[in-house]
Write an enzyme that holds these catalytic residues in place. Structure first.
Site, PDB file in Angstrom:
ATOM      1  N   ASP A 147       0.807  -1.217   0.000  1.00  0.00           N
ATOM      2  CA  ASP A 147       0.000   0.000   0.000  1.00  0.00           C
ATOM      3  C   ASP A 147       0.840   1.267   0.000  1.00  0.00           C
ATOM      4  OD1 ASP A 147      -2.183  -1.722   2.156  1.00  0.00           O
ATOM      5  OD2 ASP A 147      -2.503  -1.339   0.047  1.00  0.00           O
ATOM      6  N   HIS A 162      -4.520   2.412   7.924  1.00  0.00           N
ATOM      7  CA  HIS A 162      -3.274   1.780   8.374  1.00  0.00           C
ATOM      8  C   HIS A 162      -3.141   1.790   9.900  1.00  0.00           C
ATOM      9  CE1 HIS A 162      -1.056   2.630   4.276  1.00  0.00           C
ATOM     10  NE2 HIS A 162      -2.226   2.016   4.121  1.00  0.00           N
ATOM     11  N   LEU A 165     -10.993  -2.628   3.279  1.00  0.00           N
ATOM     12  CA  LEU A 165      -9.726  -3.199   3.719  1.00  0.00           C
ATOM     13  C   LEU A 165      -8.645  -2.742   2.747  1.00  0.00           C
ATOM     14  CD1 LEU A 165     -10.487  -6.958   4.577  1.00  0.00           C
ATOM     15  CD2 LEU A 165     -10.167  -5.070   6.189  1.00  0.00           C
ATOM     16  N   ASP A 166      -7.433  -2.520   3.257  1.00  0.00           N
ATOM     17  CA  ASP A 166      -6.316  -2.180   2.383  1.00  0.00           C
ATOM     18  C   ASP A 166      -6.095  -3.278   1.353  1.00  0.00           C
ATOM     19  OD1 ASP A 166      -5.838   0.092   3.859  1.00  0.00           O
ATOM     20  OD2 ASP A 166      -4.198  -0.783   5.027  1.00  0.00           O
ATOM     21  N   VAL A 167      -5.516  -2.902   0.224  1.00  0.00           N
ATOM     22  CA  VAL A 167      -5.177  -3.875  -0.814  1.00  0.00           C
ATOM     23  C   VAL A 167      -4.297  -4.991  -0.231  1.00  0.00           C
ATOM     24  CG1 VAL A 167      -3.923  -4.205  -2.985  1.00  0.00           C
ATOM     25  CG2 VAL A 167      -5.376  -2.205  -2.692  1.00  0.00           C
TER      26      VAL A 167
END
Length: 323
Positions: A8, A250, A153-155
Site C-alpha cells: 500500500d 493503516h 480493507l487495504d489492498v
C-alpha cells in the site's frame, strides 16, 4: 508467497476525490452542509447527502448536517465521483470467497492484492468487480464505483468484508460503522514480544509529515484506539488478537510500528526484511479475522470468522517450528 509486494505504498483512494482542509475563518458558524457547499461548489442537497452517507468527517467525528463548524476545524470529505466515471465492471477475482449472502448483505473473504472498489489509478481486481462476476447485485447507494461499500480493507490486507445489497442495509450498516457497534477483530504477527502482553494503544494518527503515502502517530491527529492481546509468543515475533475502537487508515500497522513492534513483512512501516524473507512474506502479516454486527434485516447479532490464507499460515508455521 512470491511476486509483487502489496504494501500500500500508494493508498487506494475512494471513487471520488478525498479532500481535507481546515475551515476558513469566513465560514465559522455555518452549518456543515452549508460550509461544504461553499468550499467545494456543491449544492446543499449533495452536501447533505454526503454527510448522511458518512463521507464527511469533522475533527475526527462524523457530524450531522446541521452541526456548526468552527474556524480551523479539520474537515474531510470524499467528493462524488466525477461525471462519466466508470461504473462497476464485472471481473472474476481469484481467491475471492463468499462467506454469506442473503437479500440484505454479502460477506466476503478478500484475498491480498484486491481493492474494495475501483479508484483513479487502480487497474487491479476489486471486490465489487468480483461480486458482479459472481452474479451478486449490491445496493446502488454510494458513488458509481463503490456502490454498496460500507467499509474497506487495504489492498495488502486479507480477510472479511461486508457489502450491502439492499438500500436499507446500506444505511443501517453505514450508521453502525459510524457509531462503532460493529466489532472488527484482526490477527497480526508483530516483531518481538510485547510488554505488556495485553494492552491498549491510544495515539492520534494522521498523514506522515514527510511521506504522503504513509501515516504516523502525530500530535493533533485523529483519535485512534487499538486494543491487543497476545495469543502466542515466539523467539522472533508474536501473534496478537487486535480489536479496533476506531478505523483509521493503516491504524494497526501505524500503532504497532510506533511501539517498535511492526507487523512482520511490513517494510513500509519498519519491519525487518530478513525476517520477512525467512517467513516467505511479501506483505504485512495482518488478517481481518472476525466481523460481528447486528444484521440489518433481522436485527440479530451475526458473527463471521475467516481462516488464515496460505501465505500467512505458512509464515506462522515457520515461527511455530522455530519456537
Amino acid at each position: 508467497m512470491t511476486g509483487a509486494r502489496f504494501d500500500d505504498a500508494t493508498p487506494v483512494a475512494p471513487a471520488g476525490e478525498h479532500r481535507a482542509l481546515p475551515v476558513p475563518d469566513g465560514l465559522a458558524g455555518m452549518r456543515v452542509d452549508q460550509a461544504l457547499a461553499r468550499l467545494f461548489g456543491l449544492s446543499r442537497t449533495v452536501a447533505a447527502d454526503l454527510v448522511a452517507a458518512g463521507d464527511v468527517v469533522l475533527d475526527g467525528a462524523a457530524p450531522a448536517k446541521s452541526d456548526r463548524v468552527a474556524a480551523g476545524a479539520y474537515l474531510e470529505v470524499t467528493l462524488p465521483a466525477p461525471e462519466g466515471a466508470p461504473s462497476i465492471v464485472a471481473r472474476p477475482v481469484d481467491g475471492l470467497r463468499i462467506v454469506h449472502s442473503d437479500d440484505d448483505i454479502v460477506v466476503v473473504d478478500k484475498p491480498v492484492g484486491v481493492a474494495a472498489h475501483g479508484s483513479p489509478g487502480w487497474t487491479g481486481p476489486t471486490v465489487l468487480g468480483g461480486l458482479a462476476a459472481m452474479g451478486q447485485t449490491v445496493a446502488t447507494s454510494g458513488a458509481a464505483e463503490r456502490q454498496g461499500i460500507v467499509h474497506r480493507l487495504d489492498v495488502g490486507t486479507s480477510g472479511l468484508m461486508v457489502v450491502a445489497k439492499s438500500e436499507r442495509a446500506y444505511r443501517i450498516l453505514k450508521r453502525a460503522f459510524k457509531v462503532r457497534t460493529v466489532e472488527k477483530r484482526y490477527h497480526a504477527v508483530v516483531q518481538g514480544q510485547l510488554d505488556p502482553l495485553r494492552g491498549t494503544v491510544d495515539a492520534p494518527i494522521d498523514r506522515h509529515p514527510h511521506h504522503d503515502y504513509r501515516f504516523a502517530v502525530v500530535s493533533g491527529g485523529k483519535p485512534s484506539v487499538t486494543h491487543y492481546d497476545t495469543l502466542e509468543a515466539f523467539p522472533a515475533a508474536s501473534l496478537v488478537d487486535v480489536r479496533l475502537e476506531t478505523g483509521r487508515t493503516h491504524q494497526i500497522r501505524v500503532h504497532f510500528s510506533a511501539l517498535r513492534h511492526p507487523c512482520a513483512g511490513d517494510l513500509t512501516y519498519g519491519a525487518d526484511p530478513s525476517l520477512a524473507k525467512r517467513l516467505g512474506l511479501s506483505r504485512q502479516w495482518l488478517h481481518a479475522r472476525e466481523l460481528a454486527f447486528d444484521h440489518p434485516g433481522s436485527g440479530d447479532r451475526v458473527r463471521f470468522v475467516s481462516e488464515y490464507p496460505e501465505d500467512l499460515a505458512h509464515a506462522l508455521a515457520v515461527l511455530r517450528g522455530e519456537g
